[in-house]
Design an enzyme around this catalytic site. Structure first.
Site, PDB file in Angstrom:
ATOM      1  CD  GLU A 271      -2.728  -0.618   2.778  1.00 57.03           C
ATOM      2  OE1 GLU A 271      -2.538   0.428   3.456  1.00 57.03           O
ATOM      3  OE2 GLU A 271      -3.501  -1.517   3.132  1.00 57.03           O
ATOM      4  CD  GLU A 325     -11.969   1.779   1.354  1.00 62.64           C
ATOM      5  OE1 GLU A 325     -12.299   0.819   2.075  1.00 62.64           O
ATOM      6  OE2 GLU A 325     -10.796   1.969   0.980  1.00 62.64           O
ATOM      7  CE  LYS A 328     -10.363   1.832   5.303  1.00 63.54           C
ATOM      8  NZ  LYS A 328      -8.938   1.665   5.086  1.00 63.54           N
ATOM      9  CD  GLU A 334      -7.122   5.955   8.043  1.00 61.22           C
ATOM     10  OE1 GLU A 334      -7.551   4.892   7.586  1.00 61.22           O
ATOM     11  OE2 GLU A 334      -5.913   6.237   8.080  1.00 61.22           O
TER      12      GLU A 334
END
Ligand SMILES: *[C@@H]1O[C@H](CO)[C@@H](O)[C@H](O)[C@H]1NC(C)=O
Length: 375
Positions: A271, A325, A328, A334
């Protein structure tokens, strides 16, 4: 920057390589080193079929998911897209049992393979930095059990087993030659590296230069973390020159493994990314920076390069992440790592679609002459 001037030459060479090295029966990969993490912690994400269309349009042929979502594995069948799946952290205590591991592979992998091209299993995500001694102690035994299960089911030559680490497994990362693992993790790191070396599997690191910048924006040059032109740094021991922090972080991991006697284990970036939005205390989390980081990284990826320490071993990188997202937890950043919004519009234009159309054109123009150029 100079190397980018030669981009088209490099892409041609690169395409010749992928054309003749790709497995038969799958479409040839184009931006072949690059993968994208497909996180699913959102309540508004598009269905996997739509996501597959996006991957196809972008010519991205590698992804990693954080579970074994059957809808995704079914939808990605016959697409040729390489998928790394995850044994969720909660399952560590279960799959350390060899019979349970066989059960897990039989249920979550076997029904989808080989139609879905599962190439890796991440046994847990960032467990070593979670402060849970039992969980930490279970990781390598769980990896061994899962690997044994793959052997038993005849899948071990197709599917690698590893675990994704946070950069916080390191005690030192600067300069890269001082890279070393945390003292309290030496035991498990030694077991992990032994397993990876024995099974020829990669060490996966989740590396975010953004975190280093956010924590110390006055001392860390933004251009160095963003892959922009800058004077960089020279490692005083190796004399290697670093013009970006990501490669320095990767080489610090290589050095840490080398210190434990495992210099031969390949390190890959499972990542990396940059948030396009953050809270007021999250310095640097802007659309402009996210776009520059990912765009610059992508350009470097197209040249197929390695890090200063391993210049001839191309660095495999998975971007984080495909989508913003919304579910999260944690700070605003985040929820804002995505290259795309859930409605499939771009968060910013990282240039993936134009790069993929360039490479497609290059591959078409090469088809007729490819035979002569091959050595
Ligand atoms: C790494 O694996 C190779 C090949 O199996 C083996 O020869 C070597 O001894 C291993 N290295 C260590 C430090 O265990």
């Amino acid at each position: 920057m100079a190397s980018f001037l030669f981009k088209s030459t490099i892409i041609h060479t690169f395409l010749l390589y992928v054309m003749f090295s790709s497995d038969l029966g799958y479409p040839p990969p184009f931006v072949s080193t690059l993968g994208i993490n497909y996180g699913q912690v959102g309540n508004n994400l598009p269905p996997p079929e739509k996501v597959l269309q996006l991957f196809s349009a972008l010519k991205i042929t590698k992804t990693r998911i954080y579970d074994t979502n059957p809808e995704i594995l079914k939808s990605f069948a016959q697409s040729g897209i390489e998928i790394i799946v995850t044994v969720e952290n909660e399952m560590m205590g279960v799959v350390i049992n060899p019979q349970q591991a066989v059960q897990w592979v039989t249920t979550h992998i076997k029904p989808y393979f080989p139609a879905s091209r599962i190439t890796g299993i991440a046994v847990g995500n960032e467990i070593f930095t979670m402060n849970d001694a039992t969980l930490i102690g279970n990781v390598v035994p769980a990896m061994v059990s899962i690997h044994q299960a793959l052997v038993q089911l005849g899948l071990d030559s197709y599917i690698q087993v590893s675990t994704a680490n946070s950069l916080a497994v390191l005690a030192n990362s600067y300069p890269p030659s001082a890279g070393s693992f945390r003292q309290d993790l030496m035991g498990v790191m030694s077991q992990l590296l032994q397993f990876l070396n024995a099974t020829r599997s990669p060490f996966w690191i989740n590396a975010y230069p953004y975190f280093a910048y956010k924590d110390d924006p006055n001392r860390i040059p933004l251009d160095y973390v963003l892959f922009n032109p800058n004077s960089g740094m020279v490692d005083p021991y190796t004399k290697l020159h670093y013009d970006n922090m990501l490669y320095a972080q990767v080489d610090a991991v290589i050095f840490a493994a080398y210190r434990m006697g495992f210099g031969g284990v390949e390190v890959r970036v499972s990542e990396t990314g940059w948030p396009s939005k953050g809270d007021s205390n999250e310095v640097g989390a802007t659309i402009a920076n996210a776009e520059i980081y990912n765009k610059n990284l992508l350009r470097r990826q197209l040249t197929n390069e390695g890090t200063p320490l391993r210049p001839n071993q191309r660095l495999e990188v998975y971007l984080f992440a495909l989508f913003n997202e919304d579910m999260k937890p944690g700070p605003t950043s985040e929820r804002n790592y995505g290259l795309y919004e859930p409605d499939l519009t771009m968060t910013y234009n990282v240039g993936l679609s134009s790069l993929s159309s360039t490479t497609t054109a290059a591959s078409i123009s090469l088809t007729s002459s490819a035979g002569e150029v091959r050595h």
